[in-house]
Design a protein around this motif. Sequence first.
Motif, short mmCIF file in Angstrom:
data_model
loop_
_atom_site.label_atom_id
_atom_site.label_comp_id
_atom_site.label_asym_id
_atom_site.label_seq_id
_atom_site.Cartn_x
_atom_site.Cartn_y
_atom_site.Cartn_z
N MET A 1 0.80 -1.04 0.04
CA MET A 1 0.01 -0.17 0.07
C MET A 1 0.82 1.30 0.00
SD MET A 1 -2.88 1.47 2.63
CE MET A 1 -3.17 -0.37 3.40
N SER A 2 0.45 2.23 -1.02
CA SER A 2 1.19 3.48 -0.89
C SER A 2 0.31 4.50 -0.25
CB SER A 2 1.43 3.83 -2.24
OG SER A 2 0.19 4.17 -2.89
N ARG A 3 1.19 5.40 0.42
CA ARG A 3 0.64 6.41 1.20
C ARG A 3 1.14 7.91 0.65
NH1 ARG A 3 -0.34 6.37 7.23
NH2 ARG A 3 1.45 7.41 7.07
N THR A 4 0.33 8.73 0.61
CA THR A 4 0.81 10.43 0.47
C THR A 4 0.23 11.18 1.25
OG1 THR A 4 0.78 9.60 -2.22
CG2 THR A 4 0.75 11.97 -1.53
N LEU A 5 1.00 12.11 1.99
CA LEU A 5 0.32 13.18 2.39
C LEU A 5 0.14 14.41 1.48
CD1 LEU A 5 -0.13 14.86 5.23
CD2 LEU A 5 2.53 15.30 5.45
N GLU A 6 -1.13 14.86 1.66
CA GLU A 6 -1.51 16.14 0.84
C GLU A 6 -1.66 17.36 1.76
OE1 GLU A 6 -3.85 13.66 -2.67
OE2 GLU A 6 -5.17 14.96 -1.40
N LEU A 7 -0.98 18.19 1.41
CA LEU A 7 -0.95 19.42 2.26
C LEU A 7 -1.70 20.56 1.29
CD1 LEU A 7 3.07 19.72 3.11
CD2 LEU A 7 0.95 18.57 4.38
N ILE A 8 -2.80 20.77 1.90
CA ILE A 8 -3.57 21.75 1.11
C ILE A 8 -3.58 23.27 1.61
CG2 ILE A 8 -5.91 22.17 0.33
CD1 ILE A 8 -6.32 19.11 1.09
N PHE A 9 -3.17 24.19 0.82
CA PHE A 9 -3.09 25.66 0.89
C PHE A 9 -3.97 26.66 0.18
CE2 PHE A 9 1.18 23.61 1.71
CZ PHE A 9 1.67 24.01 2.87
N VAL A 10 -4.04 27.90 0.80
CA VAL A 10 -4.87 28.83 0.17
C VAL A 10 -3.80 29.59 -0.53
CG1 VAL A 10 -6.35 30.68 0.19
CG2 VAL A 10 -6.61 28.55 1.55
N ASP B 1 5.07 6.95 9.49
CA ASP B 1 3.67 6.37 9.99
C ASP B 1 3.24 7.05 11.35
OD1 ASP B 1 3.35 4.14 8.15
OD2 ASP B 1 4.81 3.05 9.43
N ASP B 2 4.24 7.80 12.32
CA ASP B 2 3.73 8.32 13.43
C ASP B 2 3.56 9.81 13.49
OD1 ASP B 2 6.33 8.76 13.31
OD2 ASP B 2 7.11 8.55 15.15
N LEU B 3 3.45 10.32 12.20
CA LEU B 3 3.26 11.73 11.87
C LEU B 3 1.98 12.44 12.63
CD1 LEU B 3 4.58 14.20 10.03
CD2 LEU B 3 2.76 13.31 8.30
N THR B 4 2.06 13.44 13.22
CA THR B 4 0.85 13.98 14.02
C THR B 4 0.45 15.04 13.53
OG1 THR B 4 2.37 15.48 15.56
CG2 THR B 4 2.27 13.38 16.13
N GLU B 5 -0.69 15.53 13.81
CA GLU B 5 -1.45 16.68 13.24
C GLU B 5 -0.72 18.01 13.48
OE1 GLU B 5 -5.42 16.61 14.23
OE2 GLU B 5 -5.94 14.87 13.34
N ALA B 6 0.02 18.14 14.79
CA ALA B 6 0.47 19.25 15.00
C ALA B 6 1.82 19.52 14.33
CB ALA B 6 1.18 18.88 16.50
N GLU B 7 2.60 18.34 14.09
CA GLU B 7 3.82 18.48 13.16
C GLU B 7 3.36 18.98 11.72
OE1 GLU B 7 6.66 14.76 14.70
OE2 GLU B 7 4.84 14.18 13.51
N VAL B 8 2.25 18.33 11.25
CA VAL B 8 2.05 18.76 9.85
C VAL B 8 1.48 20.53 9.90
CG1 VAL B 8 0.15 18.38 8.25
CG2 VAL B 8 1.19 16.67 9.29
N LYS B 9 0.68 20.73 10.75
CA LYS B 9 0.18 22.14 11.04
C LYS B 9 1.51 23.12 11.08
CE LYS B 9 -2.87 25.19 13.19
NZ LYS B 9 -3.75 25.44 14.12
#
Length: 72
Positions: free
Chosen positions: A1-10, A26-34
Motif C-alpha cells: 500500500m502506498s501513502r501520500t500526505l497531501e498539504l492543502i494551502f490557499v 507512520d507516526d506523523l502528528t497533526e501538530a507536526e503537519v500544521k
Amino acid sequence: MSRTLELIFVNAIGGKVTLRVADPKDDLTEAEVKTAMEQIVAKDIFSSPGGSLVGVAGARIVSRDVSEMDLV
C-alpha cells in the motif's frame, strides 16, 4: 500500500494548492503537519499560478492499495 500526505494551502487569489509528499512517516502528528505548513506559508517557500501561498486549508493522508491481476 502506498501513502501520500497531501498539504492543502490557499493562495493569494483564494485558490487551493495541493502539495504531495510520498511515503510520510507512520507516526506523523497533526501538530507536526500544521507547524510545517505554517512555516511554508511564513517563509513564502512556494508560489503558484495564483500567487504565494497565504494560508493553510487542510491536510490528509491518502492510502492506495493496488492489486495486480495475472491475466497471462
